[in-house]
Design a protein around this motif. Structure first.
Motif, PDB file in Angstrom:
ATOM      1  N   GLY A   8       0.910  -1.047  -0.003  1.00 53.55           N
ATOM      2  CA  GLY A   8      -0.171  -0.046   0.018  1.00 53.55           C
ATOM      3  C   GLY A   8       0.963   1.189   0.049  1.00 53.55           C
ATOM      4  O   GLY A   8       1.490   1.711   0.967  1.00 53.55           O
ATOM      5  N   ALA A  12       0.611   6.255   4.694  1.00 54.12           N
ATOM      6  CA  ALA A  12       1.224   5.447   5.772  1.00 54.12           C
ATOM      7  C   ALA A  12       2.201   4.526   5.246  1.00 54.12           C
ATOM      8  O   ALA A  12       3.248   4.579   5.948  1.00 54.12           O
ATOM      9  CB  ALA A  12      -0.075   4.546   6.621  1.00 54.12           C
ATOM     10  N   GLU A  31       2.086  -1.638  -4.659  1.00 55.58           N
ATOM     11  CA  GLU A  31       0.654  -1.103  -4.588  1.00 55.58           C
ATOM     12  C   GLU A  31      -0.146  -1.238  -5.826  1.00 55.58           C
ATOM     13  O   GLU A  31       0.080  -1.372  -6.755  1.00 55.58           O
ATOM     14  CB  GLU A  31       1.210   0.769  -5.127  1.00 55.58           C
ATOM     15  CG  GLU A  31       0.168   1.669  -5.454  1.00 55.58           C
ATOM     16  CD  GLU A  31      -1.103   1.657  -4.453  1.00 55.58           C
ATOM     17  OE1 GLU A  31      -0.933   1.974  -3.203  1.00 55.58           O
ATOM     18  OE2 GLU A  31      -2.324   1.516  -5.020  1.00 55.58           O
ATOM     19  N   ALA A  32      -1.383  -1.465  -5.278  1.00 48.90           N
ATOM     20  CA  ALA A  32      -2.472  -2.148  -6.062  1.00 48.90           C
ATOM     21  C   ALA A  32      -2.827  -1.254  -7.428  1.00 48.90           C
ATOM     22  O   ALA A  32      -3.078  -1.739  -8.448  1.00 48.90           O
ATOM     23  CB  ALA A  32      -3.518  -2.381  -5.451  1.00 48.90           C
ATOM     24  N   ASN A  49      -4.857  19.471   4.600  1.00 52.07           N
ATOM     25  CA  ASN A  49      -4.824  19.807   5.719  1.00 52.07           C
ATOM     26  C   ASN A  49      -3.975  18.603   6.625  1.00 52.07           C
ATOM     27  O   ASN A  49      -4.336  17.840   7.069  1.00 52.07           O
ATOM     28  CB  ASN A  49      -6.303  19.760   6.485  1.00 52.07           C
ATOM     29  CG  ASN A  49      -6.072  20.236   8.056  1.00 52.07           C
ATOM     30  OD1 ASN A  49      -7.046  20.055   8.655  1.00 52.07           O
ATOM     31  ND2 ASN A  49      -5.117  20.643   8.501  1.00 52.07           N
ATOM     32  N   TRP A 132      -1.714  -6.919  -3.519  1.00 57.83           N
ATOM     33  CA  TRP A 132      -1.442  -8.168  -2.159  1.00 57.83           C
ATOM     34  C   TRP A 132      -2.982  -8.904  -2.179  1.00 57.83           C
ATOM     35  O   TRP A 132      -4.065  -8.386  -2.324  1.00 57.83           O
ATOM     36  CB  TRP A 132      -1.283  -7.465  -0.858  1.00 57.83           C
ATOM     37  CG  TRP A 132      -1.359  -8.615   0.239  1.00 57.83           C
ATOM     38  CD1 TRP A 132      -0.793  -9.523   0.303  1.00 57.83           C
ATOM     39  CD2 TRP A 132      -2.093  -8.195   1.590  1.00 57.83           C
ATOM     40  NE1 TRP A 132      -0.876 -10.399   1.643  1.00 57.83           N
ATOM     41  CE2 TRP A 132      -1.890  -9.585   2.035  1.00 57.83           C
ATOM     42  CE3 TRP A 132      -2.640  -7.354   2.187  1.00 57.83           C
ATOM     43  CZ2 TRP A 132      -2.477  -9.455   3.605  1.00 57.83           C
ATOM     44  CZ3 TRP A 132      -3.349  -7.287   3.262  1.00 57.83           C
ATOM     45  CH2 TRP A 132      -2.959  -8.667   3.845  1.00 57.83           C
ATOM     46  N   GLY A 162      -4.951   1.169   4.072  1.00 56.96           N
ATOM     47  CA  GLY A 162      -6.096   2.058   4.057  1.00 56.96           C
ATOM     48  C   GLY A 162      -7.166   1.553   4.472  1.00 56.96           C
ATOM     49  O   GLY A 162      -7.314   0.250   4.926  1.00 56.96           O
ATOM     50  N   GLY A 170      -8.291   3.017  -4.382  1.00 57.64           N
ATOM     51  CA  GLY A 170      -7.555   2.211  -3.849  1.00 57.64           C
ATOM     52  C   GLY A 170      -7.826   1.336  -2.547  1.00 57.64           C
ATOM     53  O   GLY A 170      -7.678   0.231  -2.330  1.00 57.64           O
ATOM     54  N   GLU A 357      -4.739   3.919   8.047  1.00 60.71           N
ATOM     55  CA  GLU A 357      -6.232   3.571   8.291  1.00 60.71           C
ATOM     56  C   GLU A 357      -6.830   2.438   8.387  1.00 60.71           C
ATOM     57  O   GLU A 357      -8.003   2.284   8.873  1.00 60.71           O
ATOM     58  CB  GLU A 357      -7.040   4.596   7.185  1.00 60.71           C
ATOM     59  CG  GLU A 357      -8.174   5.409   7.669  1.00 60.71           C
ATOM     60  CD  GLU A 357      -9.011   6.059   6.477  1.00 60.71           C
ATOM     61  OE1 GLU A 357      -8.261   7.105   5.987  1.00 60.71           O
ATOM     62  OE2 GLU A 357     -10.093   5.713   6.278  1.00 60.71           O
ATOM     63  N   LEU A 370      -4.365  12.472   8.756  1.00 58.14           N
ATOM     64  CA  LEU A 370      -3.030  12.266   8.130  1.00 58.14           C
ATOM     65  C   LEU A 370      -1.655  12.312   9.025  1.00 58.14           C
ATOM     66  O   LEU A 370      -0.813  11.476   8.816  1.00 58.14           O
ATOM     67  CB  LEU A 370      -2.774  13.288   7.255  1.00 58.14           C
ATOM     68  CG  LEU A 370      -3.518  13.242   5.739  1.00 58.14           C
ATOM     69  CD1 LEU A 370      -3.235  14.575   4.736  1.00 58.14           C
ATOM     70  CD2 LEU A 370      -2.834  11.919   5.047  1.00 58.14           C
TER      71      LEU A 370
HETATM   72  C1  LIG Z   1     -11.765  13.395  -0.166  1.00 62.01           C
HETATM   73  C2  LIG Z   1     -10.619  13.283   0.903  1.00 62.01           C
HETATM   74  C3  LIG Z   1     -10.217  14.542   1.776  1.00 62.01           C
HETATM   75  C4  LIG Z   1      -9.317  14.023   2.589  1.00 62.01           C
HETATM   76  N1  LIG Z   1      -8.539  15.257   3.252  1.00 62.01           N
HETATM   77  C5  LIG Z   1      -7.862  15.046   4.363  1.00 62.01           C
HETATM   78  C6  LIG Z   1      -7.262  16.235   4.820  1.00 62.01           C
HETATM   79  O1  LIG Z   1      -7.338  17.373   4.347  1.00 62.01           O
HETATM   80  N2  LIG Z   1      -6.634  15.958   5.923  1.00 62.01           N
HETATM   81  C7  LIG Z   1      -6.324  14.630   6.563  1.00 62.01           C
HETATM   82  O2  LIG Z   1      -5.741  14.561   7.420  1.00 62.01           O
HETATM   83  N3  LIG Z   1      -6.999  13.663   5.951  1.00 62.01           N
HETATM   84  C8  LIG Z   1      -7.675  13.707   4.772  1.00 62.01           C
HETATM   85  N4  LIG Z   1      -8.372  12.640   4.538  1.00 62.01           N
HETATM   86  C9  LIG Z   1      -7.788  11.575   4.843  1.00 62.01           C
HETATM   87  C10 LIG Z   1      -6.866  10.774   4.307  1.00 62.01           C
HETATM   88  O3  LIG Z   1      -6.529  11.038   2.973  1.00 62.01           O
HETATM   89  C11 LIG Z   1      -6.641   9.428   4.650  1.00 62.01           C
HETATM   90  O4  LIG Z   1      -6.812   9.347   6.033  1.00 62.01           O
HETATM   91  C12 LIG Z   1      -5.263   8.780   4.303  1.00 62.01           C
HETATM   92  O5  LIG Z   1      -5.102   9.046   2.923  1.00 62.01           O
HETATM   93  C13 LIG Z   1      -5.103   7.499   4.893  1.00 62.01           C
HETATM   94  O6  LIG Z   1      -3.709   6.961   4.349  1.00 62.01           O
HETATM   95  P1  LIG Z   1      -3.612   5.360   4.393  1.00 62.01           P
HETATM   96  O7  LIG Z   1      -2.050   5.461   3.968  1.00 62.01           O
HETATM   97  O8  LIG Z   1      -3.649   4.616   5.606  1.00 62.01           O
HETATM   98  O9  LIG Z   1      -4.513   4.677   3.302  1.00 62.01           O
HETATM   99  P2  LIG Z   1      -4.688   5.308   1.728  1.00 62.01           P
HETATM  100  O10 LIG Z   1      -4.071   6.680   1.620  1.00 62.01           O
HETATM  101  O11 LIG Z   1      -5.928   4.986   1.548  1.00 62.01           O
HETATM  102  O12 LIG Z   1      -3.640   4.509   0.917  1.00 62.01           O
HETATM  103  C14 LIG Z   1      -3.556   2.963   1.040  1.00 62.01           C
HETATM  104  C15 LIG Z   1      -3.126   2.557  -0.404  1.00 62.01           C
HETATM  105  O13 LIG Z   1      -3.027   1.019  -0.084  1.00 62.01           O
HETATM  106  C16 LIG Z   1      -3.324   0.503  -1.429  1.00 62.01           C
HETATM  107  N5  LIG Z   1      -3.775  -0.756  -1.349  1.00 62.01           N
HETATM  108  C17 LIG Z   1      -4.997  -1.194  -1.007  1.00 62.01           C
HETATM  109  N6  LIG Z   1      -5.303  -2.604  -0.859  1.00 62.01           N
HETATM  110  C18 LIG Z   1      -4.081  -2.915  -1.473  1.00 62.01           C
HETATM  111  C19 LIG Z   1      -3.435  -4.392  -1.843  1.00 62.01           C
HETATM  112  N7  LIG Z   1      -4.514  -5.363  -1.644  1.00 62.01           N
HETATM  113  N8  LIG Z   1      -2.318  -4.499  -2.394  1.00 62.01           N
HETATM  114  C20 LIG Z   1      -1.830  -3.528  -2.739  1.00 62.01           C
HETATM  115  N9  LIG Z   1      -2.183  -2.230  -2.543  1.00 62.01           N
HETATM  116  C21 LIG Z   1      -3.233  -1.798  -1.896  1.00 62.01           C
HETATM  117  C22 LIG Z   1      -4.416   1.529  -2.087  1.00 62.01           C
HETATM  118  O14 LIG Z   1      -4.273   1.589  -3.241  1.00 62.01           O
HETATM  119  C23 LIG Z   1      -3.914   2.823  -1.598  1.00 62.01           C
HETATM  120  O15 LIG Z   1      -2.786   3.447  -2.348  1.00 62.01           O
HETATM  121  C24 LIG Z   1      -9.160  12.909   3.110  1.00 62.01           C
HETATM  122  C25 LIG Z   1      -9.615  11.861   2.550  1.00 62.01           C
HETATM  123  C26 LIG Z   1     -10.496  12.126   1.330  1.00 62.01           C
HETATM  124  C27 LIG Z   1     -11.229  10.913   0.814  1.00 62.01           C
END
Ligand SMILES: Cc1cc2nc3c(=O)[nH]c(=O)nc-3n(C[C@H](O)[C@H](O)[C@H](O)COP(=O)(O)OP(=O)(O)OC[C@H]3O[C@@H](n4cnc5c(N)ncnc54)[C@H](O)[C@@H]3O)c2cc1C
Length: 390
Positions: A8, A12, A31-32, A49, A132, A162, A170, A357, A370
């Protein structure tokens, strides 16, 4: 050299990759999607933000039940660290009047480009279109771009897939089926409230509702919302959406800076032949969207001004629940705290860590999301380094 897989490429996962590469591990990010960090880029569309300029003691309660296990990660990577890191990537940062911190560019792409350049310079390989799909014993099975499936032979794994909203970017939550932990059901967090408006509201679509207070159970907010065809959207309602999800009644106070008695005293002024809507406008200076909301949910109006005043300060919002989870800014649920140790390593899978997340925590918007994704990514990366370099 120890080999690490990050699954992913969101904030994170990239944060975990950075820590592990800095410690000398050979890191590959699977990355998927065809490119990384799509949700991060989407967050940039509303300004990005990144964090909240707050002391950790003020920040932590926003993570409610998860604050206790998130504390070490957030202590090691608090809002000051987030700002310093973004500045180190060439981003000028600023804090708004509410303490929310943004890059001056108000978007994510320059920061992401600089971050990916740094990771590339530290030898991190990014493999897009690599999904994955399960486990081969201890090792993750990856499906490549040509649908070939193979297990990757690594010493340590950080899962950062995520939550379960905005699946097209994703994070589809599919991993819950095979991760092997007792995943808590996903729920919409920071979600809009669905409302079937009466025809009277047609003119108000797109109008902001400002200077109000929202309440659902123990959740309160003074933020704004926007009236849309779907319902009510925006930070004000997002902040109380957890209460709605948990079944509490949603109330709107149209005049949070006046007491019930003050409102009643103003309404007691002579009304003449004016309609109630006009009287509300003149005596309370309510703008059209607030008058429309008052009429939508206040009718039939009582006769006594004191009771009208009470109603204006505690309008019960008739809604159809939260909008679907896929539209939510973030999700509740995921891998629960009992499933991992202090380093975020899965208890049932030594050498496999979780971040971001996909873990079971939630927080309001305002940079808390974030910040915790970066912090848990770095913490999991640090745990992974200790695992291979005890
Ligand atoms: C419209 C919008 C606005 C936002 N604005 C803000 C903001 O201003 N401030 C803030 O703090 N938060 C904001 N957020 C929330 C924030 O973007 C998320 O909490 C954050 O991106 C989560 O990070 P992450 O790395 O845990 O997961 P993600 O960003 O969801 O990344 C997970 C990654 O894992 C990949 N993945 C999933 N399953 C697989 C698999 N089986 N194999 C390989 N890859 C996989 C996905 O494709 C993705 O690229 C916003 C969210 C949205 C939707």
């Amino acid at each position: 050299m120890s080999r690490a897989a990050v699954i992913g490429g969101g904030p994170a996962g990239l944060a975990a990759a950075e820590v592990m590469a800095d410690a000398g591990l050979q890191v590959k990010v699977y990355e998927a999607k065809p490119s990384v960090a799509r949700k991060f880029l989407m967050a940039g569309k509303s300004g990005l933000n990144l964090t909240k300029a707050e002391d950790l003691s003020i920040m932590l309660p926003h993570y409610t039940d998860a604050a206790s296990w998130l504390t070490p990660a957030l202590r090691a990577w608090d809002s000051t660290a987030v700002v310093a890191w973004a500045e180190g990537l060439g981003q000028e940062m600023f804090a708004g009047s509410t303490g929310r911190v943004f890059p001056k560019a108000m978007k994510a792409s320059p920061l992401l480009r600089a971050w990916l350049r740094r990771l590339d310079g530290r030898g991190v390989s990014i493999l897009p279109r690599h999904r994955w799909v399960g486990w081969d014993g201890k090792l993750p099975i990856i499906m490549g771009p040509d649908d070939t499936v193979s297990s990757v032979d690594v010493d340590v794994v950080v899962l950062a897939c995520g939550g379960a909203s905005w699946a097209r970017l994703g994070s589809d939550g599919a991993w819950a089926d095979w991760i092997g932990a007792d995943v808590q059901p996903f729920g919409a967090a920071n979600a809009a409230v669905a409302i079937e408006w009466s025809d009277h509201m047609a003119k108000q679509m797109g109008q902001p509702v400002k200077g109000v207070a929202w309440r659902a159970g123990r959740h309160r907010s003074r933020g704004e919302a926007v009236i849309s065809h779907r319902g009510l959207e925006g930070g004000g309602v997002y902040s109380v959406s957890r209460g709605v999800r948990e079944g509490a009644t949603l109330y709107l106070d149209l005049l949070p800076d006046l007491s019930v008695d003050d409102v009643a005293a103003r309404l007691d002024r002579p009304r003449g032949k004016a309609s109630l809507a006009n009287h509300l406008r003149k005596t309370l200076r309510l703008p059209p969207p607030k008058i429309a909301l008052a009429q939508e949910w206040g009718r039939p109006w009582p006769v006594e001004t004191l009771r009208i005043a009470r109603r204006l300060k505690k309008l019960r919002i008739a809604h159809a629940g939260l909008r679907p989870i896929d539209e939510a800014i973030s999700t509740a649920g995921g891998v629960p705290a009992p499933a991992f140790d202090d380093a975020l390593m899965l208890r049932t899978r030594p050498g496999v860590f979780c971040a971001g997340e996909m873990l079971d925590w939630e927080a309001p918007t305002g940079g808390y999301l974030l910040t915790a994704c970066f912090a848990t990514g770095r913490w999991a990366g640090r745990g992974a380094v200790k695992f291979v370099q005890p």
